[in-house]
Design an enzyme around this catalytic site. Sequence first.
Site, PDB file in Angstrom:
ATOM      1  N   PHE A 122      -3.979  -5.378  19.648  1.00 30.68           N
ATOM      2  CA  PHE A 122      -3.647  -5.404  18.289  1.00 30.68           C
ATOM      3  C   PHE A 122      -2.943  -3.552  18.130  1.00 30.68           C
ATOM      4  CE2 PHE A 122      -6.065  -7.609  14.274  1.00 30.68           C
ATOM      5  CZ  PHE A 122      -5.679  -8.657  15.179  1.00 30.68           C
ATOM      6  N   GLN A 235      -3.949  -2.351   1.519  1.00 32.96           N
ATOM      7  CA  GLN A 235      -3.095  -2.595   2.318  1.00 32.96           C
ATOM      8  C   GLN A 235      -2.518  -4.083   2.752  1.00 32.96           C
ATOM      9  OE1 GLN A 235      -5.130  -4.073   6.346  1.00 32.96           O
ATOM     10  NE2 GLN A 235      -4.285  -2.393   7.075  1.00 32.96           N
ATOM     11  N   HIS A 237      -1.188  -6.705   4.405  1.00 32.15           N
ATOM     12  CA  HIS A 237      -0.671  -6.406   5.694  1.00 32.15           C
ATOM     13  C   HIS A 237       0.302  -7.706   5.922  1.00 32.15           C
ATOM     14  CE1 HIS A 237      -1.256  -9.128   9.671  1.00 32.15           C
ATOM     15  NE2 HIS A 237      -2.629  -9.027   9.454  1.00 32.15           N
ATOM     16  N   LEU A 251      -3.573 -15.837   5.071  1.00 32.54           N
ATOM     17  CA  LEU A 251      -3.016 -14.833   6.430  1.00 32.54           C
ATOM     18  C   LEU A 251      -2.598 -15.308   7.931  1.00 32.54           C
ATOM     19  CD1 LEU A 251      -3.229 -11.582   6.911  1.00 32.54           C
ATOM     20  CD2 LEU A 251      -5.470 -12.637   8.097  1.00 32.54           C
ATOM     21  N   GLU A 254      -3.065 -11.291  13.061  1.00 29.47           N
ATOM     22  CA  GLU A 254      -2.562  -9.967  13.640  1.00 29.47           C
ATOM     23  C   GLU A 254      -2.581 -10.441  15.397  1.00 29.47           C
ATOM     24  OE1 GLU A 254      -2.257  -6.136  12.141  1.00 29.47           O
ATOM     25  OE2 GLU A 254      -2.333  -5.506  14.789  1.00 29.47           O
ATOM     26  N   ARG A 285      -0.006  -2.035  10.270  1.00 28.07           N
ATOM     27  CA  ARG A 285       0.253  -2.213   9.399  1.00 28.07           C
ATOM     28  C   ARG A 285       1.258  -2.079   8.146  1.00 28.07           C
ATOM     29  NH1 ARG A 285      -5.462  -5.516   8.595  1.00 28.07           N
ATOM     30  NH2 ARG A 285      -5.319  -6.400  10.683  1.00 28.07           N
ATOM     31  N   HIS A 350      -3.443  -6.831   1.447  1.00 29.43           N
ATOM     32  CA  HIS A 350      -5.354  -7.787   2.128  1.00 29.43           C
ATOM     33  C   HIS A 350      -6.484  -7.177   1.788  1.00 29.43           C
ATOM     34  CE1 HIS A 350      -6.565  -9.247   5.947  1.00 29.43           C
ATOM     35  NE2 HIS A 350      -6.406  -8.024   6.471  1.00 29.43           N
ATOM     36  N   ARG A 385      -5.553   1.048   7.586  1.00 32.61           N
ATOM     37  CA  ARG A 385      -7.022   0.308   8.429  1.00 32.61           C
ATOM     38  C   ARG A 385      -6.133   0.083   9.222  1.00 32.61           C
ATOM     39  NH1 ARG A 385      -9.335  -4.254   9.719  1.00 32.61           N
ATOM     40  NH2 ARG A 385      -8.381  -5.382   7.185  1.00 32.61           N
TER      41      ARG A 385
HETATM   42  C1  FAD Z   1      -7.954 -14.084   6.667  1.00 30.20           C
HETATM   43  C2  FAD Z   1      -8.171 -13.111   6.980  1.00 30.20           C
HETATM   44  C3  FAD Z   1      -8.726 -11.960   8.432  1.00 30.20           C
HETATM   45  C4  FAD Z   1      -8.593 -10.880   8.705  1.00 30.20           C
HETATM   46  N1  FAD Z   1      -9.602 -10.752   9.921  1.00 30.20           N
HETATM   47  C5  FAD Z   1      -9.683  -9.586   9.936  1.00 30.20           C
HETATM   48  C6  FAD Z   1     -10.333  -9.247  11.557  1.00 30.20           C
HETATM   49  O1  FAD Z   1      -9.773  -9.936  12.858  1.00 30.20           O
HETATM   50  N2  FAD Z   1     -11.196  -8.124  11.818  1.00 30.20           N
HETATM   51  C7  FAD Z   1     -11.419  -7.350  10.842  1.00 30.20           C
HETATM   52  O2  FAD Z   1     -11.666  -5.591  11.531  1.00 30.20           O
HETATM   53  N3  FAD Z   1     -11.345  -7.396   9.918  1.00 30.20           N
HETATM   54  C8  FAD Z   1     -10.591  -8.358   9.473  1.00 30.20           C
HETATM   55  N4  FAD Z   1      -9.968  -8.902   7.898  1.00 30.20           N
HETATM   56  C9  FAD Z   1     -10.680  -7.830   7.357  1.00 30.20           C
HETATM   57  C10 FAD Z   1     -12.270  -8.068   6.938  1.00 30.20           C
HETATM   58  O3  FAD Z   1     -12.750  -9.715   7.116  1.00 30.20           O
HETATM   59  C11 FAD Z   1     -13.005  -8.087   5.861  1.00 30.20           C
HETATM   60  O4  FAD Z   1     -12.905  -6.216   5.464  1.00 30.20           O
HETATM   61  C12 FAD Z   1     -14.778  -8.155   5.431  1.00 30.20           C
HETATM   62  O5  FAD Z   1     -15.108  -9.054   5.796  1.00 30.20           O
HETATM   63  C13 FAD Z   1     -14.980  -7.501   4.393  1.00 30.20           C
HETATM   64  O6  FAD Z   1     -16.210  -7.286   4.715  1.00 30.20           O
HETATM   65  P1  FAD Z   1     -17.640  -7.130   3.839  1.00 30.20           P
HETATM   66  O7  FAD Z   1     -19.029  -7.691   3.957  1.00 30.20           O
HETATM   67  O8  FAD Z   1     -17.366  -6.105   3.138  1.00 30.20           O
HETATM   68  O9  FAD Z   1     -17.120  -7.941   2.160  1.00 30.20           O
HETATM   69  P2  FAD Z   1     -17.201  -9.259   2.309  1.00 30.20           P
HETATM   70  O10 FAD Z   1     -16.966 -10.521   3.566  1.00 30.20           O
HETATM   71  O11 FAD Z   1     -16.007 -10.248   1.703  1.00 30.20           O
HETATM   72  O12 FAD Z   1     -18.788  -9.934   1.523  1.00 30.20           O
HETATM   73  C14 FAD Z   1     -18.749  -9.457   0.322  1.00 30.20           C
HETATM   74  C15 FAD Z   1     -20.044 -10.604  -0.010  1.00 30.20           C
HETATM   75  O13 FAD Z   1     -20.382  -9.665  -1.630  1.00 30.20           O
HETATM   76  C16 FAD Z   1     -20.612 -10.473  -2.795  1.00 30.20           C
HETATM   77  N5  FAD Z   1     -20.502 -10.540  -4.161  1.00 30.20           N
HETATM   78  C17 FAD Z   1     -19.134  -9.468  -4.278  1.00 30.20           C
HETATM   79  N6  FAD Z   1     -19.540  -9.176  -5.340  1.00 30.20           N
HETATM   80  C18 FAD Z   1     -20.823  -9.339  -5.968  1.00 30.20           C
HETATM   81  C19 FAD Z   1     -21.235  -9.718  -7.025  1.00 30.20           C
HETATM   82  N7  FAD Z   1     -20.731  -9.495  -8.638  1.00 30.20           N
HETATM   83  N8  FAD Z   1     -22.699  -9.865  -6.869  1.00 30.20           N
HETATM   84  C20 FAD Z   1     -23.030 -10.447  -5.476  1.00 30.20           C
HETATM   85  N9  FAD Z   1     -22.928 -11.032  -4.526  1.00 30.20           N
HETATM   86  C21 FAD Z   1     -21.163 -10.501  -4.454  1.00 30.20           C
HETATM   87  C22 FAD Z   1     -19.932 -12.184  -1.739  1.00 30.20           C
HETATM   88  O14 FAD Z   1     -20.204 -13.915  -2.598  1.00 30.20           O
HETATM   89  C23 FAD Z   1     -20.153 -11.575  -0.428  1.00 30.20           C
HETATM   90  O15 FAD Z   1     -21.572 -12.459   0.155  1.00 30.20           O
HETATM   91  C24 FAD Z   1      -9.692  -9.605   7.684  1.00 30.20           C
HETATM   92  C25 FAD Z   1      -9.270 -10.408   5.979  1.00 30.20           C
HETATM   93  C26 FAD Z   1      -8.583 -11.438   5.850  1.00 30.20           C
HETATM   94  C27 FAD Z   1      -8.651 -11.756   4.384  1.00 30.20           C
END
Ligand code: FAD
Length: 577
Positions: A122, A235, A237, A251, A254, A285, A350, A385
């Site tokens: 990556f 960021q 992407h 998306l 990558e 990125r 992203h 990142r």
């Molecule tokens: C298409 C895509 C592909 C990606 N691929 C990768 C990858 O391969 N590798 C990598 O390292 N990163 C990747 N990323 C980045 C990574 O997926 C995210 O940064 C990460 O999943 C965020 O996780 P999180 O647990 O912080 O939040 P999230 O997974 O966004 O979860 C947030 C949670 O909070 C809840 N929530 C939000 N607001 C509230 C509220 N007001 N009240 C109650 N609940 C709430 C939501 O319902 C959800 O359950 C990718 C991102 C995208 C968009």
Amino acid sequence: MAVEHELHDYDVLVIGAGGAGLRAAIAASAQGARTALVCKSLLGKAHTVMAEGGVAAALGNVAPEDRWQVHFQDTLFGGKYLNNWRMAELHAKEAPDRVRELEQWGGVFDRTPDRKMSQRAFGGHTYRRLVHIGDRTGLELIRTLQDKAVHQGIDVFMECTVTRLLKDGDRVCGAFAYRRATGEYAVFTARSVVMATGGGGKCWRITSNSWECTADGHALGYEAGAELVDMEFVQFHPTGMVWPPGVVGLLVTEAVRGEGGILQNADGERFMERYDPKRMELSTRDVVSRAIYTEVQEGRGTPHGGVFLDVTHLPAETVRKKLPSMYDQFMELAGVDITKEPMEVGPTCHYFMGGMRVDADSGATTVPGLYGAGECTGGMNGANRLGGNSLSDLLVFGRRAGEGAAAYAGSAPAPAVDEEQVDGAAEEMTGYLSGPGSEDPYALHADLQEVMQMKVGIFRDRDGLASALESLEWLEERAAHLRAPSGGKAFNPGWHTCRDVRNMLTVSEAVTRAALMREESRGAHSRLDFPQYDDDWGRHNVVVHRDGASMVVERRPAVTRDELMELVEERREAEAR
Ligand SMILES: Cc1cc2nc3c(=O)[nH]c(=O)nc-3n(C[C@H](O)[C@H](O)[C@H](O)COP(=O)(O)OP(=O)(O)OC[C@H]3O[C@@H](n4cnc5c(N)ncnc54)[C@H](O)[C@@H]3O)c2cc1C
């Protein structure tokens, strides 16, 4: 007058059920804390499920020479040395154990011929480091954590949106929420709260983020007094879909470049040679996004305003096996068979590098009782990142925040709920339905996205940012008159959007003010009027916090560590050669 609401009491309340929230809840509950998990969408549908490429961890399965020190160096080089060094250290050291643990809990990943977890290349990672399952890694990560959490007896409140944190004096002691399906109100009291609400890509028009990425945790934390750090670093992407219109921004992982995908402009040139001849498509990125943007601006773009990403030189079977979602995505949405034709791609908003400022070891924010993990926190990634470093961040710091919150809850007094705060939170929500306003939340959201897209995008300058602030002020005035276009409290997305837009406005202002203050270019922050690195800025973070009704923006010395200086210098020298 007290409003009608459900009442739930826990030791630890986790807001968000993505990778960070689930891992935090598992850790808190493992410490014996009565733990609740609240999420806006259904359990198993958090944005993390969309993660594709992999989890970065220096396991050394494919490249035996890999080790935590190199992962640490890569992360700092990617973040342009502005990362919180302690976070980057813990992340690099602990990611391998967190991934192995996931496997022990039932996670299934692609294998090497000798049955170890396979690892792919990556951008910005020196070695092949990303543990993956095809291009559906997030799904497996969420499935595994969800299984573990449910079997551990954690209470889950799905489709329940938190709109305000409740405080007992200085400390956070719970949250106010509404049920999305019925509109009924719920109050959660807790000795400590972990915020894990993900990012805020929905502030921009072109984004890879899902509907729930409205920066709620950033805004709620800020409103409760938490400091935000690194907000100027958003960021973009390099590879999102640019066609057809309905899927712009979606998306293109990558992993496509990790598996050997080649970027070309409309003249057939492999243009990365001009921008990063050493790393080419596997550059970081920020560099690849700027390169694509520049190619298009200078007239070498494809018919739909992107560049070509080509995997047709790879065996079709490899493409279908290693990139099954990409194959389906282009076939179904654009009618393009990526084993035969190139994809058209362009930058898409992203990931938020910035978020609540937390203690690296415990996840504690600057507000007592409030912890944070995942994309709603800042520090780990600095100015940019590396791919794969988010999923590992969720596991490492989700666990640490869960344990930190449980330890705090163990000695914190029982929370006292102030009914006035509850009434205030309820009145705000009810006002969006029955108040005198007439401002349509969807129109306001669209206008906000346009401002951020046009004025706070990949390239920025003082005039554009100042003009963005003026526009945000105008949007704020309009937001005072928000009202749901129709309907009542049940199943009413227009009503929900009123609160989401308020969060996005606050966070957009924080991003814009921080971007205006940082007068240099670094990582994901490119100032046309200050195109160079500035050494002094390279030793400082921008911190945003609230003072009464005002937003305060400050410079603070970055967090470094003397014992890691040698590793950092070694890398700086290698890059200079
Ligand atoms: C298409 C895509 C592909 C990606 N691929 C990768 C990858 O391969 N590798 C990598 O390292 N990163 C990747 N990323 C980045 C990574 O997926 C995210 O940064 C990460 O999943 C965020 O996780 P999180 O647990 O912080 O939040 P999230 O997974 O966004 O979860 C947030 C949670 O909070 C809840 N929530 C939000 N607001 C509230 C509220 N007001 N009240 C109650 N609940 C709430 C939501 O319902 C959800 O359950 C990718 C991102 C995208 C968009």
